[in-house]
Design a protein around this motif. Structure first.
Motif, PDB file in Angstrom:
ATOM      1  N   ALA A 123       0.808  -1.210   0.000  1.00 28.87           N
ATOM      2  CA  ALA A 123       0.000   0.000   0.000  1.00 28.87           C
ATOM      3  C   ALA A 123       0.843   1.263   0.000  1.00 28.87           C
ATOM      4  CB  ALA A 123      -0.931  -0.005   1.207  1.00 28.87           C
ATOM      5  N   ASP A 124       2.137   1.177   0.293  1.00 27.56           N
ATOM      6  CA  ASP A 124       2.944   2.396   0.350  1.00 27.56           C
ATOM      7  C   ASP A 124       3.366   2.885  -1.028  1.00 27.56           C
ATOM      8  OD1 ASP A 124       4.875   0.604  -0.409  1.00 27.56           O
ATOM      9  OD2 ASP A 124       5.944   0.641   1.511  1.00 27.56           O
ATOM     10  N   ASN A 125       3.165   2.066  -2.110  1.00 27.61           N
ATOM     11  CA  ASN A 125       3.404   2.508  -3.494  1.00 27.61           C
ATOM     12  C   ASN A 125       4.853   2.812  -3.823  1.00 27.61           C
ATOM     13  OD1 ASN A 125       0.754   2.529  -4.629  1.00 27.61           O
ATOM     14  ND2 ASN A 125       0.317   4.330  -3.384  1.00 27.61           N
ATOM     15  N   ASN A 126       5.817   2.379  -3.009  1.00 26.57           N
ATOM     16  CA  ASN A 126       7.200   2.742  -3.296  1.00 26.57           C
ATOM     17  C   ASN A 126       7.662   2.244  -4.650  1.00 26.57           C
ATOM     18  OD1 ASN A 126       7.527   4.070  -0.894  1.00 26.57           O
ATOM     19  ND2 ASN A 126       8.257   2.264   0.216  1.00 26.57           N
ATOM     20  N   SER A 137       3.469  14.731  -8.707  1.00 30.52           N
ATOM     21  CA  SER A 137       2.879  15.659  -7.763  1.00 30.52           C
ATOM     22  C   SER A 137       2.256  14.891  -6.607  1.00 30.52           C
ATOM     23  CB  SER A 137       1.803  16.501  -8.462  1.00 30.52           C
ATOM     24  OG  SER A 137       0.715  15.674  -8.837  1.00 30.52           O
ATOM     25  N   LYS A 138       1.917  15.622  -5.544  1.00 30.89           N
ATOM     26  CA  LYS A 138       1.246  14.997  -4.407  1.00 30.89           C
ATOM     27  C   LYS A 138      -0.092  14.393  -4.845  1.00 30.89           C
ATOM     28  CE  LYS A 138       4.176  15.822  -1.096  1.00 30.89           C
ATOM     29  NZ  LYS A 138       4.839  14.694  -0.388  1.00 30.89           N
ATOM     30  N   LEU A 139      -0.774  15.073  -5.788  1.00 31.90           N
ATOM     31  CA  LEU A 139      -2.034  14.562  -6.294  1.00 31.90           C
ATOM     32  C   LEU A 139      -1.831  13.226  -6.992  1.00 31.90           C
ATOM     33  CD1 LEU A 139      -5.053  15.319  -6.535  1.00 31.90           C
ATOM     34  CD2 LEU A 139      -4.518  16.335  -8.751  1.00 31.90           C
ATOM     35  N   HIS A 142      -1.143  10.524  -4.438  1.00 32.89           N
ATOM     36  CA  HIS A 142      -2.389  10.133  -3.788  1.00 32.89           C
ATOM     37  C   HIS A 142      -3.177   9.187  -4.694  1.00 32.89           C
ATOM     38  CE1 HIS A 142      -5.970  10.353  -1.318  1.00 32.89           C
ATOM     39  NE2 HIS A 142      -6.684  10.844  -2.321  1.00 32.89           N
ATOM     40  N   GLY A 143      -3.221   9.498  -5.997  1.00 32.83           N
ATOM     41  CA  GLY A 143      -3.938   8.651  -6.937  1.00 32.83           C
ATOM     42  C   GLY A 143      -3.341   7.264  -7.034  1.00 32.83           C
ATOM     43  N   MET A 168     -10.323  -2.596   4.053  1.00 30.50           N
ATOM     44  CA  MET A 168      -9.721  -1.727   3.037  1.00 30.50           C
ATOM     45  C   MET A 168     -10.762  -0.823   2.385  1.00 30.50           C
ATOM     46  SD  MET A 168      -6.724  -3.987   1.216  1.00 30.50           S
ATOM     47  CE  MET A 168      -7.577  -5.567   1.139  1.00 30.50           C
ATOM     48  N   LEU A 169     -11.985  -1.332   2.213  1.00 29.51           N
ATOM     49  CA  LEU A 169     -13.033  -0.508   1.621  1.00 29.51           C
ATOM     50  C   LEU A 169     -13.390   0.668   2.523  1.00 29.51           C
ATOM     51  CD1 LEU A 169     -15.307  -3.309   0.142  1.00 29.51           C
ATOM     52  CD2 LEU A 169     -14.118  -1.528  -1.161  1.00 29.51           C
ATOM     53  N   LEU A 170     -13.375   0.450   3.828  1.00 29.44           N
ATOM     54  CA  LEU A 170     -13.597   1.560   4.753  1.00 29.44           C
ATOM     55  C   LEU A 170     -12.516   2.623   4.594  1.00 29.44           C
ATOM     56  CD1 LEU A 170     -14.696  -0.296   8.021  1.00 29.44           C
ATOM     57  CD2 LEU A 170     -16.130   1.040   6.461  1.00 29.44           C
ATOM     58  N   GLU A 171     -11.282   2.168   4.430  1.00 26.21           N
ATOM     59  CA  GLU A 171     -10.174   3.096   4.226  1.00 26.21           C
ATOM     60  C   GLU A 171     -10.330   3.861   2.915  1.00 26.21           C
ATOM     61  OE1 GLU A 171      -5.261   3.000   4.167  1.00 26.21           O
ATOM     62  OE2 GLU A 171      -6.415   1.179   4.637  1.00 26.21           O
ATOM     63  N   LEU A 172     -10.709   3.146   1.852  1.00 27.99           N
ATOM     64  CA  LEU A 172     -10.886   3.787   0.546  1.00 27.99           C
ATOM     65  C   LEU A 172     -12.022   4.805   0.583  1.00 27.99           C
ATOM     66  CD1 LEU A 172     -10.414   0.692  -1.785  1.00 27.99           C
ATOM     67  CD2 LEU A 172      -8.987   2.746  -1.779  1.00 27.99           C
ATOM     68  N   THR A 173     -13.071   4.487   1.329  1.00 25.58           N
ATOM     69  CA  THR A 173     -14.214   5.394   1.413  1.00 25.58           C
ATOM     70  C   THR A 173     -13.815   6.733   2.012  1.00 25.58           C
ATOM     71  OG1 THR A 173     -15.751   3.541   1.650  1.00 25.58           O
ATOM     72  CG2 THR A 173     -16.523   5.694   2.387  1.00 25.58           C
ATOM     73  N   HIS A 174     -12.887   6.706   2.965  1.00 25.62           N
ATOM     74  CA  HIS A 174     -12.427   7.950   3.579  1.00 25.62           C
ATOM     75  C   HIS A 174     -11.396   8.676   2.726  1.00 25.62           C
ATOM     76  CE1 HIS A 174     -14.178   6.018   7.197  1.00 25.62           C
ATOM     77  NE2 HIS A 174     -14.408   7.262   7.561  1.00 25.62           N
ATOM     78  N   MET A 175     -10.774   7.977   1.797  1.00 28.35           N
ATOM     79  CA  MET A 175      -9.696   8.567   0.994  1.00 28.35           C
ATOM     80  C   MET A 175     -10.156   9.090  -0.363  1.00 28.35           C
ATOM     81  SD  MET A 175      -6.752   5.688   1.711  1.00 28.35           S
ATOM     82  CE  MET A 175      -5.558   6.460   0.619  1.00 28.35           C
TER      83      MET A 175
END
Length: 508
Positions: A123-126, A137-139, A142-143, A168-175
């Motif tokens: 999940a850290d996308n490194n 960019s930060k955007l 985030h994407g 994970m869906l709860l996390e995605l809903t907030h993001m």
């Protein structure tokens, strides 16, 4: 008429508002052969969501262990469907997760799911950022974080790890929000909502959502005004039908999903003014709302009356898979055309075989088929990968010229795209219904001796090109003609394919 140049773009469609166009006819708009879409390398700095999805998916496939045997069908899916387009569904068959035991995750652990024996998503996308460069960019970061977490969640669902998928869906809903400024955030918001519905359905059993057909059709009509895809389906099919009706004085059209009948006023106008005289036209419209069907029939009848065209309309209040040949009253001596613009706006459960038998029994002179270049069959993960790439491309196409706060864009994304995504992932498909869905209707028709493909003519290609001329070239829409079909895509991805067929034992 069938062999001449026919302008059916400008029509007297009193209840349809098309974008203004300077189209005056083919003779004043010479059509050159479409140029190939230039192949482009993935450049994550451009922030196009479809490129991110393609890049991440390809990396995941490359990281999978070599299978023991070669999957020929999957290899075919990886080849380009035309010289210039790549298929919208990326190697769905190659992605086959191995089911692993469910396990709990500590609060501070990396969220990992096994994919086969080797692949892990982080999940850290490194890794993804390293491949995309350091200038994001930060955007963009985030994407990419959202897309990677969405992939993790899809894998969890595919191996029945529903508690972890729910977390994970709860996390995605907030993001992610459907009103977010980036395509990535909006797409993830809609996909995560559909996947949440899938998880709930898995716990509670399959359920069919209530459908507000007026809202769905309203979104579809807005989509018709802001993109070329609907017009492409309508006018290329109209041209093929017009040619099949050449010198026929009694004709019948069966529209397997007529909706508001946006397609037909243009064809009515040409039939009413053709040199050999207008035919007697009967139309059977299939739809799921009796109210909308009756209103559509009334509008079409009034329009035909103003043109002096002899016309009859017959509604069938059914889904397409519920229609049988006895419901379609084809009279002796009529030339029958069957038209089907396929999409995913309705519950996709149910077998395709009944619809195929319907067409075989009716034996039409012409079948016009426009389908999304995306497979609706296969496992959940198959459909997830294909639909994520497909709809990320659709979102990109709107992003190119409509701002994120544009109300028409939101209406299409929420009222149409989200409904299709939900039907593909949460409701539709053989994994939920247990019934066979065709990967491609074109392949199924071509494999049967009862049907022969009718090559889409130069006039059909010209109609499609004229439609594209309504949109500035910078928008990125492209046409390709080949294998008897015409494809409309966004940049290097094919999205809609138009084809025509005839029944070998058609008697009319």
């Amino acid at each position: 008429m069938a062999h001449g140049t026919v302008n059916i773009i400008q029509s007297h469609e009193s209840w349809i508002n098309y974008p203004n166009s300077n189209v005056t006819g083919f003779e004043n708009n010479p059509i050159s052969n479409p140029k190939p879409v230039e192949n482009r390398f993935i450049n994550l700095e451009r922030s196009e969501l479809s490129q991110w999805v393609e890049h991440i998916t390809k990396q995941l496939i490359d990281d999978l262990p070599e299978p023991a045997t070669t999957n020929t069908a999957s290899a075919d899916m990886l080849q380009t469907s035309e010289d210039y387009f790549v298929p919208s569904s990326l190697s769905a068959d190659l992605i086959s997760p191995t089911k692993v035991p469910r396990r709990s995750y500590g609060e501070h652990e990396h969220h990992e799911l096994q994919w086969g024996n080797e692949l892990q998503l982080h999940a850290d996308n490194n890794d993804v950022r390293a491949r995309g460069g350091n200038n994001m960019s930060k955007l963009d970061e985030h994407g990419l974080t959202l897309i990677t977490l969405l992939f993790e969640c899809a894998v969890a669902i595919s191996v029945d790890n529903l508690p972890e998928a729910h977390r994970m869906l709860l996390e995605l809903t907030h993001m992610a929000s459907p009103y977010g400024p980036s395509c990535a955030e909006r797409v993830v918001a809609y996909f995560s909502k559909a996947m949440a519905s899938r998880v709930v359905n898995s716990w509670l059993g399959n359920c069919s959502p209530l459908v507000n057909y007026k809202s769905v059709h309203s979104a579809f009509q807005v989509f018709n005004t802001i993109s070329p895809f609907v017009k492409f389906a309508h006018f290329t099919s109209n041209q093929a039908i017009l040619e099949a009706f050449h010198h026929r004085d009694r004709v019948h059209i069966l529209d397997l999903d007529i909706m508001q009948g946006l397609q037909w006023p243009a064809l009515f106008h040409i039939l009413a003014t053709r040199m050999e005289g207008p035919p007697h036209l009967r139309m059977t419209g299939v739809g799921t709302s009796s109210e909308i069907l009756l209103e559509t029939g009334k509008q079409l009848s009034n329009f035909a009356k103003r043109l002096g065209l002899s016309f009859e309309f017959f509604p069938i209040v059914r889904t397409v898979g519920e229609v049988d040949a006895s419901m379609v009253q084809v009279e002796r001596g009529e030339t029958l055309a069957v038209h089907w613009l396929q999409h995913s706006l309705y519950d996709a459960t149910g077998s395709d075989w009944k619809t195929l038998r319907l067409i075989e029994e009716l034996a039409p002179r012409i079948v016009t088929l426009v389908e999304q270049d995306m497979s609706h069959s296969g496992s959940f993960l198959d459909r997830f990968v294909g639909s994520l790439h497909y709809y990320s491309t659709m979102f990109d196409s709107l992003e190119s010229y409509l701002p994120s706060d544009n109300p028409s864009r939101h209406k299409v994304e929420h009222g149409m795209f989200y409904r299709e995504i939900n039907n593909i992932l949460a409701i539709g498909g053989p994994a939920r219904s247990g019934e066979d869905k065709f990967r491609q209707w074109r392949s199924e028709l071509g494999a049967r001796s009862e049907f022969m493909q009718v090559e889409m003519s130069g006039n059909s290609m010209a109609q499609a090109q004229l439609i594209l001329n309504m949109f500035p070239p910078t928008h990125g829409y492209s046409l390709v003609q080949g294998d008897g079909t015409i494809r409309l895509g966004w940049k290097d991805t094919s999205l809609y394919v138009a084809s025509a067929w005839t029944c070998s034992h058609a008697s009319r």
